[in-house]
Design an enzyme around this catalytic site. Structure first.
Site, PDB file in Angstrom:
ATOM      1  N   GLY A  45       0.835  -1.202   0.060  1.00  0.00           N
ATOM      2  CA  GLY A  45       0.428  -0.347  -0.179  1.00  0.00           C
ATOM      3  C   GLY A  45       0.597   0.888  -0.050  1.00  0.00           C
ATOM      4  O   GLY A  45       2.334   0.872   0.396  1.00  0.00           O
ATOM      5  N   GLN A  50       2.335   9.942   1.472  1.00  0.00           N
ATOM      6  CA  GLN A  50       4.557   9.708   1.274  1.00  0.00           C
ATOM      7  C   GLN A  50       5.021   9.724  -0.198  1.00  0.00           C
ATOM      8  O   GLN A  50       5.989   9.359   0.447  1.00  0.00           O
ATOM      9  CB  GLN A  50       3.862   8.158   1.339  1.00  0.00           C
ATOM     10  CG  GLN A  50       3.294   7.132   3.052  1.00  0.00           C
ATOM     11  CD  GLN A  50       2.926   5.864   2.908  1.00  0.00           C
ATOM     12  OE1 GLN A  50       1.671   4.908   2.419  1.00  0.00           O
ATOM     13  NE2 GLN A  50       4.276   5.297   3.354  1.00  0.00           N
ATOM     14  N   CYS A 102       5.790   0.126   7.352  1.00  0.00           N
ATOM     15  CA  CYS A 102       5.554   0.933   6.518  1.00  0.00           C
ATOM     16  C   CYS A 102       6.325   1.276   5.516  1.00  0.00           C
ATOM     17  O   CYS A 102       7.980   1.679   6.360  1.00  0.00           O
ATOM     18  CB  CYS A 102       5.178   2.220   7.756  1.00  0.00           C
ATOM     19  SG  CYS A 102       4.408   3.227   6.764  1.00  0.00           S
ATOM     20  N   LEU A 103       6.738   1.768   4.319  1.00  0.00           N
ATOM     21  CA  LEU A 103       7.755   2.109   3.674  1.00  0.00           C
ATOM     22  C   LEU A 103       8.433   3.723   4.067  1.00  0.00           C
ATOM     23  O   LEU A 103       9.747   4.172   3.805  1.00  0.00           O
ATOM     24  CB  LEU A 103       7.144   2.727   2.805  1.00  0.00           C
ATOM     25  CG  LEU A 103       6.624   1.196   1.856  1.00  0.00           C
ATOM     26  CD1 LEU A 103       6.661   1.325  -0.126  1.00  0.00           C
ATOM     27  CD2 LEU A 103       7.281   0.305   1.113  1.00  0.00           C
ATOM     28  N   HIS A 144      -5.226   0.507   6.993  1.00  0.00           N
ATOM     29  CA  HIS A 144      -2.927   1.689   7.764  1.00  0.00           C
ATOM     30  C   HIS A 144      -3.248   2.626   6.720  1.00  0.00           C
ATOM     31  O   HIS A 144      -2.618   4.118   7.321  1.00  0.00           O
ATOM     32  CB  HIS A 144      -1.891   0.479   6.972  1.00  0.00           C
ATOM     33  CG  HIS A 144      -0.770   1.054   7.493  1.00  0.00           C
ATOM     34  ND1 HIS A 144       0.046   0.457   8.177  1.00  0.00           N
ATOM     35  CD2 HIS A 144      -0.312   2.226   6.329  1.00  0.00           C
ATOM     36  CE1 HIS A 144       1.502   0.917   8.252  1.00  0.00           C
ATOM     37  NE2 HIS A 144       1.428   1.885   7.188  1.00  0.00           N
ATOM     38  N   GLU A 145      -3.100   2.288   5.320  1.00  0.00           N
ATOM     39  CA  GLU A 145      -3.018   3.753   4.460  1.00  0.00           C
ATOM     40  C   GLU A 145      -4.255   5.065   4.252  1.00  0.00           C
ATOM     41  O   GLU A 145      -4.050   6.433   5.072  1.00  0.00           O
ATOM     42  CB  GLU A 145      -3.639   2.825   2.984  1.00  0.00           C
ATOM     43  CG  GLU A 145      -2.895   1.971   2.906  1.00  0.00           C
ATOM     44  CD  GLU A 145      -1.371   1.804   2.679  1.00  0.00           C
ATOM     45  OE1 GLU A 145      -0.591   3.591   2.655  1.00  0.00           O
ATOM     46  OE2 GLU A 145      -0.689   1.607   3.391  1.00  0.00           O
ATOM     47  N   HIS A 148      -2.744   7.434   7.114  1.00  0.00           N
ATOM     48  CA  HIS A 148      -1.899   8.112   6.396  1.00  0.00           C
ATOM     49  C   HIS A 148      -2.355   9.167   5.937  1.00  0.00           C
ATOM     50  O   HIS A 148      -1.955  10.338   6.001  1.00  0.00           O
ATOM     51  CB  HIS A 148      -1.059   7.084   4.862  1.00  0.00           C
ATOM     52  CG  HIS A 148       0.010   6.899   5.904  1.00  0.00           C
ATOM     53  ND1 HIS A 148       1.358   7.107   5.893  1.00  0.00           N
ATOM     54  CD2 HIS A 148       0.548   5.343   5.699  1.00  0.00           C
ATOM     55  CE1 HIS A 148       1.440   6.340   6.054  1.00  0.00           C
ATOM     56  NE2 HIS A 148       1.170   4.747   5.958  1.00  0.00           N
TER      57      HIS A 148
HETATM   58 NI    NI Z   1       2.564   2.940   5.822  1.00  0.00          NI
END
Ligand code: NI
Length: 190
Positions: A45, A50, A102-103, A144-145, A148
């Site tokens: 995701g 991000q 998380c990226l 999760h997304e 963000h």
């Molecule tokens: Ni994340």
């Protein structure tokens, strides 16, 4: 085009995203670039903050969760979607714990409890409106997304003890003092 992924500590990750209009400039290319960026980093995701944009847009593709040789009971292999101006209408079911990453926060993981089911309303990339129910890992990735685009990170849910344990690591991530296999942008890099 692979975009740099914004690292922990950048204020854009803390902004509440704004809804976008159908004529948002370059939206189609932005979505393509986000998928390319996510796949390059082996993510499931990616949310617009991000890559530095505080707008209510995120993408998911859970095929990375479908394990070789195991039965894909949740249909994760073919779950690829774009969520625009999403709103979670309801969350219910028992909380379940899942080890998230998380990226934007490489090499940090943590167990997070979230409700197992959500009802979400959103527009897809063709501006068709949907109201859908998701559960299990699909719901988890969306939650999760979705966080963000509200400026929330999974680390916010960790216990004070665990938060303290990763404090130094988070600081190092902000400064770019980590080894990663994809392009990133660090707020405190010199
Ligand atoms: Ni994340």
């Amino acid at each position: 085009m692979i975009l740099p992924i914004v690292a922990y500590g950048d204020p854009v990750l803390r902004k509440e995203g704004i809804d976008i209009a159908a004529d948002y400039p370059g939206l189609e290319k932005l979505i393509d670039d986000m998928f390319e960026t996510m796949y390059n980093a082996h993510g499931v995701g990616l949310a617009a903050p991000q890559i530095g944009k505080a707008i209510r847009l995120f993408i998911v593709d859970t095929s990375g969760f479908a394990e070789e040789g195991e039965e894909d009971t949740e249909g994760l292999k073919d779950f690829k979607k774009v969520f625009i101006n999403a709103e979670i209408l309801e969350e219910d079911g028992d909380d379940f714990s899942f080890n998230e990453g998380c990226l934007s926060i490489p090499d940090v993981r943590g167990d997070v409890d979230r409700p197992e089911r959500i009802i979400i309303r959103y527009f897809d990339q063709d501006w068709k409106e949907h109201t859908e129910t998701y559960e299990g890992l699909k719901a988890r990735v969306i939650q999760h997304e979705y966080d963000h685009i509200d400026g929330i990170l999974f680390t916010d849910y960790l216990s004070p003890l665990r938060k303290n344990m990763i404090k130094k690591k988070l600081k190092n991530i902000s400064k770019g003092q980590i080894q990663i296999g994809y392009r990133m942008k660090f707020p405190l890099a010199k």
